[in-house]
Design an enzyme around this catalytic site. Structure first.
Site, PDB file in Angstrom:
ATOM      1  N   HIS A 191       0.803  -1.229   0.000  1.00 14.53           N
ATOM      2  CA  HIS A 191       0.000   0.000   0.000  1.00 14.53           C
ATOM      3  C   HIS A 191       0.833   1.275   0.000  1.00 14.53           C
ATOM      4  O   HIS A 191       0.281   2.368  -0.148  1.00 14.53           O
ATOM      5  CB  HIS A 191      -0.981  -0.001   1.186  1.00 14.53           C
ATOM      6  CG  HIS A 191      -2.296   0.626   0.865  1.00 14.53           C
ATOM      7  ND1 HIS A 191      -3.433   0.426   1.610  1.00 14.53           N
ATOM      8  CD2 HIS A 191      -2.670   1.474  -0.135  1.00 14.53           C
ATOM      9  CE1 HIS A 191      -4.442   1.101   1.087  1.00 14.53           C
ATOM     10  NE2 HIS A 191      -4.002   1.753   0.034  1.00 14.53           N
ATOM     11  N   ASP A 226      -9.893  -0.479   3.865  1.00 12.10           N
ATOM     12  CA  ASP A 226      -8.702  -1.047   4.490  1.00 12.10           C
ATOM     13  C   ASP A 226      -9.001  -1.467   5.922  1.00 12.10           C
ATOM     14  O   ASP A 226      -9.780  -0.811   6.617  1.00 12.10           O
ATOM     15  CB  ASP A 226      -7.593   0.021   4.498  1.00 12.10           C
ATOM     16  CG  ASP A 226      -6.184  -0.540   4.606  1.00 12.10           C
ATOM     17  OD1 ASP A 226      -5.992  -1.564   5.269  1.00 12.10           O
ATOM     18  OD2 ASP A 226      -5.258   0.073   4.033  1.00 12.10           O
ATOM     19  N   ASP A 231      -3.317   3.303   8.015  1.00  9.34           N
ATOM     20  CA  ASP A 231      -2.155   3.738   7.221  1.00  9.34           C
ATOM     21  C   ASP A 231      -1.844   5.211   7.462  1.00  9.34           C
ATOM     22  O   ASP A 231      -1.489   5.950   6.549  1.00  9.34           O
ATOM     23  CB  ASP A 231      -2.378   3.463   5.729  1.00  9.34           C
ATOM     24  CG  ASP A 231      -2.432   1.973   5.419  1.00  9.34           C
ATOM     25  OD1 ASP A 231      -2.083   1.177   6.303  1.00  9.34           O
ATOM     26  OD2 ASP A 231      -2.830   1.608   4.296  1.00  9.34           O
ATOM     27  N   ASP A 265      -7.403  -1.884  -0.291  1.00  9.11           N
ATOM     28  CA  ASP A 265      -6.474  -2.882   0.224  1.00  9.11           C
ATOM     29  C   ASP A 265      -7.272  -4.165   0.416  1.00  9.11           C
ATOM     30  O   ASP A 265      -8.301  -4.156   1.104  1.00  9.11           O
ATOM     31  CB  ASP A 265      -5.897  -2.380   1.548  1.00  9.11           C
ATOM     32  CG  ASP A 265      -4.787  -3.254   2.103  1.00  9.11           C
ATOM     33  OD1 ASP A 265      -4.862  -4.485   1.930  1.00  9.11           O
ATOM     34  OD2 ASP A 265      -3.859  -2.709   2.725  1.00  9.11           O
ATOM     35  N   GLU A 318      -1.968  -5.013  -2.122  1.00  8.53           N
ATOM     36  CA  GLU A 318      -1.662  -5.992  -1.068  1.00  8.53           C
ATOM     37  C   GLU A 318      -2.083  -7.423  -1.389  1.00  8.53           C
ATOM     38  O   GLU A 318      -2.216  -8.252  -0.488  1.00  8.53           O
ATOM     39  CB  GLU A 318      -2.240  -5.553   0.283  1.00  8.53           C
ATOM     40  CG  GLU A 318      -1.652  -4.257   0.832  1.00  8.53           C
ATOM     41  CD  GLU A 318      -0.238  -4.383   1.408  1.00  8.53           C
ATOM     42  OE1 GLU A 318       0.295  -5.508   1.463  1.00  8.53           O
ATOM     43  OE2 GLU A 318       0.332  -3.337   1.809  1.00  8.53           O
TER      44      GLU A 318
END
Length: 304
Positions: free
Chosen positions: A104, A127, A131, A231, A276
């Site tokens: 990512h 996700d 992050d 993701d 991912e």
């Protein structure tokens, strides 16, 4: 009019990046997704598709990790700059950029490239994780845990200023969907910046239909484009096992499709990335097949 917009030509860009993560194998993600018949899927939906191939990404064995809190900073910076320039050209040519990861951390370059053309860009971050770490808050030093923070202007200057400008996005234009594992520094930044996060608790309680209704309102309020950063670990590991950082209790396969079908109906996306996928950790390329099925929903595939 809407039909023409949905048929905007697509340019696929692969970024076989695994420098931002600890587990090897995610660099094979773009190949796995292509092998799962990505181009055939998009062509069958009536799109003009070109595949620009993969960016060159250094292998970890060839380089020193560098700072433990910002592993492979120099190499991630270089790839991110190249990706930003590539996507700048794709968007300028009037094509829809579809980016395949890779870990990512590639979102740093993706967002830098597309936000140059959409300076008030909305962002949907699908996700299990936020992050939103920086060198000061990261528990691992892995840059794939930092791209959203970087895009907001927080982090190492070499990453924050990729593309020659910062920040790329504003907190009020971001929605995180599927979060269920957040570090303390990320929670703090979310509260300080007022970022809208739909945790798995929220999805269970409200239902994905309501979650997407509010998401669409947020990401289209005063924006001039919307980017989807998906993701595969946002999904439950039972549905998408081939990811590097699986977290139990995720979004179901069907909930994911509903979210993306509603997104397709709204016809607001200007770019998208799927990251991912790690075929080494997968079974029979199952997670890449899920990615392709989800991409189908993004681009308007329906049962009936």
């Amino acid at each position: 009019m809407q039909k023409e917009k949905q048929r905007k030509p697509i340019s696929i860009v692969g970024v076989p990046m695994d420098l931002g993560a600890d587990r090897r194998g995610v660099d094979m993600g773009p190949s796995a997704i292509r092998y799962a018949s990505l181009q055939e899927k998009l062509t069958s939906l009536g799109y003009d598709v070109e595949d620009l191939g993969n960016l060159q990404v250094p292998t970890p064995e060839s380089y020193d990790v560098g700072q433990q809190q910002l592993k492979y900073l120099r190499e991630v910076h270089a790839v991110s700059e190249e990706l930003a320039q590539t996507l700048d050209r794709v968007v300028a040519a009037g094509r829809f950029p579809l980016i395949l990861g890779g870990d990512h951390s590639i979102a740093i370059g993706t967002i830098a490239g597309v936000a140059r053309h959409h300076r008030q860009m909305g962002l949907i971050w699908f996700d299990a994780h936020g992050d939103l770490n920086t060198a000061e808050t990261t528990p691992s030093g892995n840059i794939h845990g930092m791209p959203l923070a970087v895009s907001l202007g927080y982090g190492h200057p070499d990453l924050v200023h990729i593309g020659g400008y910062a920040p790329k996005i504003r907190p009020e234009n971001i929605v995180i969907i599927g979060a269920r594992q957040l570090d303390e520094g990320e929670r703090k930044l979310i509260r300080e910046q007022g970022i809208r996060v739909f945790t798995m608790h929220d999805i269970d309680r409200l239902g994905m239909g309501n979650v997407m209704e509010e998401t669409l309102q947020i990401v289209t309020d005063g924006t001039d484009g919307v980017h989807l950063s998906l993701d595969l670990d946002g999904l439950d590991p039972n549905d998408a096992p081939g990811v590097g950082t699986p977290v139990a209790g995720g979004i179901t396969y069907r909930e994911s499709h509903l979210a993306l079908e509603l997104l397709a109906e709204a016809d607001i996306l200007t770019s998208a990335e799927f990251v991912e996928v790690n075929p080494i950790l997968d079974t029979g390329n199952r997670t890449a097949k899920v990615a392709v099925a989800l991409i189908g929903s993004v681009f308007g595939e329906k049962v009936l």
